[in-house]
Design a protein around this motif. Structure first.
Motif, mmCIF file in Angstrom:
data_model
loop_
_atom_site.group_PDB
_atom_site.id
_atom_site.type_symbol
_atom_site.label_atom_id
_atom_site.label_comp_id
_atom_site.label_asym_id
_atom_site.label_seq_id
_atom_site.Cartn_x
_atom_site.Cartn_y
_atom_site.Cartn_z
ATOM 1 N N ASP A 84 0.841 -1.201 0.000
ATOM 2 C CA ASP A 84 0.000 0.000 0.000
ATOM 3 C C ASP A 84 0.875 1.250 0.000
ATOM 4 O O ASP A 84 0.617 2.203 -0.741
ATOM 5 N N ALA A 85 1.899 1.239 0.843
ATOM 6 C CA ALA A 85 2.799 2.386 0.928
ATOM 7 C C ALA A 85 3.514 2.632 -0.391
ATOM 8 O O ALA A 85 3.669 3.781 -0.832
ATOM 9 N N LEU A 86 3.949 1.563 -1.026
ATOM 10 C CA LEU A 86 4.662 1.696 -2.297
ATOM 11 C C LEU A 86 3.738 2.219 -3.385
ATOM 12 O O LEU A 86 4.118 3.088 -4.183
ATOM 13 N N SER A 87 2.522 1.720 -3.422
ATOM 14 C CA SER A 87 1.558 2.176 -4.423
ATOM 15 C C SER A 87 1.283 3.664 -4.313
ATOM 16 O O SER A 87 1.152 4.371 -5.318
ATOM 17 N N GLN A 88 1.219 4.144 -3.087
ATOM 18 C CA GLN A 88 0.859 5.541 -2.844
ATOM 19 C C GLN A 88 2.061 6.479 -2.837
ATOM 20 O O GLN A 88 1.921 7.682 -2.609
ATOM 21 N N GLY A 89 3.259 5.958 -3.103
ATOM 22 C CA GLY A 89 4.444 6.795 -3.144
ATOM 23 C C GLY A 89 4.982 7.170 -1.791
ATOM 24 O O GLY A 89 5.804 8.083 -1.684
ATOM 25 N N ARG A 90 4.553 6.479 -0.735
ATOM 26 C CA ARG A 90 5.072 6.767 0.601
ATOM 27 C C ARG A 90 6.453 6.150 0.786
ATOM 28 O O ARG A 90 7.220 6.588 1.627
ATOM 29 N N ALA A 115 5.803 -0.986 -10.164
ATOM 30 C CA ALA A 115 6.508 -1.591 -11.292
ATOM 31 C C ALA A 115 7.454 -2.679 -10.790
ATOM 32 O O ALA A 115 8.094 -2.532 -9.744
ATOM 33 N N ARG A 116 7.542 -3.762 -11.538
ATOM 34 C CA ARG A 116 8.511 -4.802 -11.209
ATOM 35 C C ARG A 116 9.920 -4.267 -11.435
ATOM 36 O O ARG A 116 10.175 -3.546 -12.398
ATOM 37 N N ALA A 117 10.841 -4.656 -10.543
ATOM 38 C CA ALA A 117 12.231 -4.194 -10.656
ATOM 39 C C ALA A 117 13.215 -5.351 -10.726
ATOM 40 O O ALA A 117 14.406 -5.171 -10.529
ATOM 41 N N THR A 254 10.942 -19.690 -3.815
ATOM 42 C CA THR A 254 10.465 -18.396 -4.288
ATOM 43 C C THR A 254 11.632 -17.480 -4.653
ATOM 44 O O THR A 254 12.354 -17.015 -3.768
ATOM 45 N N PRO A 255 11.850 -17.213 -5.939
ATOM 46 C CA PRO A 255 12.839 -16.196 -6.306
ATOM 47 C C PRO A 255 12.358 -14.832 -5.784
ATOM 48 O O PRO A 255 11.304 -14.342 -6.179
ATOM 49 N N LEU A 256 13.103 -14.247 -4.872
ATOM 50 C CA LEU A 256 12.659 -13.024 -4.213
ATOM 51 C C LEU A 256 12.740 -11.846 -5.180
ATOM 52 O O LEU A 256 13.686 -11.706 -5.951
ATOM 53 N N GLN A 257 11.723 -10.979 -5.111
ATOM 54 C CA GLN A 257 11.549 -9.932 -6.109
ATOM 55 C C GLN A 257 11.683 -8.536 -5.513
ATOM 56 O O GLN A 257 11.442 -8.317 -4.324
ATOM 57 N N LYS A 258 12.020 -7.589 -6.400
ATOM 58 C CA LYS A 258 12.065 -6.168 -6.045
ATOM 59 C C LYS A 258 10.935 -5.444 -6.772
ATOM 60 O O LYS A 258 10.568 -5.811 -7.897
ATOM 61 N N TYR A 259 10.427 -4.400 -6.119
ATOM 62 C CA TYR A 259 9.363 -3.586 -6.715
ATOM 63 C C TYR A 259 9.639 -2.110 -6.431
ATOM 64 O O TYR A 259 10.145 -1.758 -5.366
ATOM 65 N N LEU A 260 9.277 -1.287 -7.401
ATOM 66 C CA LEU A 260 9.417 0.164 -7.262
ATOM 67 C C LEU A 260 8.070 0.828 -7.457
ATOM 68 O O LEU A 260 7.206 0.315 -8.187
ATOM 69 N N ASN A 261 7.884 1.973 -6.796
ATOM 70 C CA ASN A 261 6.745 2.818 -7.134
ATOM 71 C C ASN A 261 6.837 3.141 -8.623
ATOM 72 O O ASN A 261 7.917 3.451 -9.140
ATOM 73 N N ALA A 262 5.711 3.070 -9.336
ATOM 74 C CA ALA A 262 5.749 3.199 -10.794
ATOM 75 C C ALA A 262 6.283 4.556 -11.254
ATOM 76 O O ALA A 262 7.059 4.636 -12.219
ATOM 77 N N ASP A 263 5.901 5.637 -10.573
ATOM 78 C CA ASP A 263 6.422 6.951 -10.943
ATOM 79 C C ASP A 263 7.918 7.037 -10.675
ATOM 80 O O ASP A 263 8.679 7.586 -11.474
ATOM 81 N N ALA A 265 9.988 4.566 -10.668
ATOM 82 C CA ALA A 265 10.683 3.731 -11.642
ATOM 83 C C ALA A 265 10.985 4.497 -12.925
ATOM 84 O O ALA A 265 12.000 4.272 -13.587
ATOM 85 N N LYS A 266 10.093 5.447 -13.269
ATOM 86 C CA LYS A 266 10.268 6.237 -14.501
ATOM 87 C C LYS A 266 11.128 7.477 -14.271
ATOM 88 O O LYS A 266 11.921 7.852 -15.142
ATOM 89 N N SER A 267 10.964 8.121 -13.113
ATOM 90 C CA SER A 267 11.594 9.425 -12.916
ATOM 91 C C SER A 267 12.621 9.435 -11.793
ATOM 92 O O SER A 267 13.106 10.503 -11.412
ATOM 93 N N GLY A 268 12.975 8.272 -11.281
ATOM 94 C CA GLY A 268 13.894 8.196 -10.143
ATOM 95 C C GLY A 268 15.357 8.297 -10.495
ATOM 96 O O GLY A 268 16.207 8.189 -9.611
ATOM 97 N N GLY A 269 15.669 8.474 -11.768
ATOM 98 C CA GLY A 269 17.038 8.721 -12.189
ATOM 99 C C GLY A 269 17.997 7.603 -11.835
ATOM 100 O O GLY A 269 17.672 6.414 -11.926
ATOM 101 N N LYS A 270 19.202 7.993 -11.410
ATOM 102 C CA LYS A 270 20.250 7.014 -11.121
ATOM 103 C C LYS A 270 19.863 6.082 -9.977
ATOM 104 O O LYS A 270 20.266 4.918 -9.951
ATOM 105 N N ALA A 271 19.079 6.592 -9.024
ATOM 106 C CA ALA A 271 18.676 5.751 -7.893
ATOM 107 C C ALA A 271 17.790 4.601 -8.369
ATOM 108 O O ALA A 271 17.976 3.448 -7.964
ATOM 109 N N ALA A 272 16.836 4.912 -9.233
ATOM 110 C CA ALA A 272 15.954 3.864 -9.749
ATOM 111 C C ALA A 272 16.738 2.863 -10.589
ATOM 112 O O ALA A 272 16.538 1.639 -10.479
ATOM 113 N N ASP A 273 17.647 3.359 -11.414
ATOM 114 C CA ASP A 273 18.463 2.464 -12.228
ATOM 115 C C ASP A 273 19.314 1.551 -11.343
ATOM 116 O O ASP A 273 19.437 0.344 -11.604
#
Length: 319
Positions: A84-90, A115-117, A254-263, A265-273
């Motif tokens: 929930d927190a990730l979806s809402q950008g918290r 977004a899947r990471a 279970t292959p453990l997964q990473k997820y990013l807030n969708a916005d 993931a697009k605009s997070g620059g070097k940190a998101a990459d």
């Protein structure tokens, strides 16, 4: 001078609107002060309550701060409220998810707010374990069919005359109550309350060479200190856990997964990459976890020690 913030906000803090255990999160009114702040050089990472997840975040935080110049905030959130927190950008990122198909469908596929990471690089597995010293005395105890025969060995004051199956936090992914019921086992699930409390109890049982049956998981550093052997439950097959109330099978790999807030993931620059490229092994994670949990280093100290000795691994994440 770059400001370095190391704030961990506990799950129970009212300012985050979270409830403990399996309760839902209301994070619509309060946010971490640095999450999703319109492109500033700051990142907020969700950290779950087990040391492996803490290790991921410690190393990611250290590199984001020291190599990329970001300010990093960490927020401790239970597994489902973290979505929930990730979806809402918290928060901007979850670095270790053990599989939440309902949340994935809701937020990744339907709402598209998460977004899947990619893979973390670590495969997780939950199971039931007994101490290896007990297996040497009773070799057939690792077959679930024989658990009722040994139930009296596992009785405790909390288990009410039945064998005790020790779990950690009620907020963790667990099918144990349904498994005990559906496999007709004379056991009671007893929650220790947290990973730390569960580790304390396991260590105490091991020191006294007492029998115990516990929900446990890998990767986990404690296996190096207390050797444990998995009890073989009915084998996992695709779909066998579709109905949680009727489940009779083991937990999957279970292959453990990473997820990013969708916005983000697009605009997070070097940190998101960087977070998308963050990928390490079970041995890597356990190395940091041991430094934190056994050697009592702070997460920052443990991360620095790992970073100093593994440049060939993390430099790939920055390229």
């Amino acid at each position: 001078m770059r400001i370095r913030l190391r704030t961990t906000i506990p799950v129970a803090l009212a300012v985050l609107g979270l409830t403990t255990g399996c309760g839902a999160a209301d994070m619509t009114k309060q946010a971490s002060p640095f999450a999703h702040n319109g492109g500033g050089k700051s990142v907020t990472l969700s950290v779950q309550s087990w040391v492996g997840a803490e290790s991921n975040v410690a190393v990611a935080q250290y590199l984001l701060e020291h190599k990329l110049g970001y300010r990093v905030d960490t927020v401790q959130v239970d597994e489902v409220p973290a979505w929930d927190a990730l979806s809402q950008g918290r928060v901007d990122a979850i670095l270790e998810d053990w599989g939440h198909p309902d949340q994935e469908k809701r937020y990744v596929e339907d709402k598209k707010t998460i977004a899947r990471a990619g893979d973390l690089g670590v495969t997780g597995h939950i199971g039931w374990f007994v101490p290896t010293y007990l297996v040497k005395q009773h070799p057939d105890i690792t077959d679930w069919h024989n658990l009722n025969k040994y139930a009296s060995l596992f009785r405790t004051a909390e288990s009410g005359g039945k064998g005790q199956l020790m779990d950690g936090s009620p907020s963790y992914v667990t099918n144990d109550k349904a498994l005990v019921k559906n496999l007709k086992l004379n056991y009671k699930v007893v929650f220790a309350g947290s990973e730390a409390a569960q580790i304390t109890q396991i260590k105490q049982f091991a020191r006294e060479k007492k029998p115990f049956l516990t929900y446990w998981y890998s990767p986990q550093w404690l296996f190096k200190k207390v050797p444990m052997t998995e009890v073989k439950l009915p084998p996992y097959k695709d779909g066998c856990d579709a109905d949680a109330a009727k489940i009779t099978c083991a937990y999957p790999q279970t292959p453990l997964q990473k997820y990013l807030n969708a916005d983000f993931a697009k605009s997070g620059g070097k940190a998101a990459d960087f977070l998308k490229k963050f990928h390490w092994t079970t041995d890597d994670q356990n190395e940091v976890s041991l430094l934190i949990a056994q050697d009592k280093l702070s997460p920052d100290e443990a991360a620095k020690k790992w970073v100093d000795s593994h440049p060939s691994t993390w430099k790939q994440w920055l390229s």
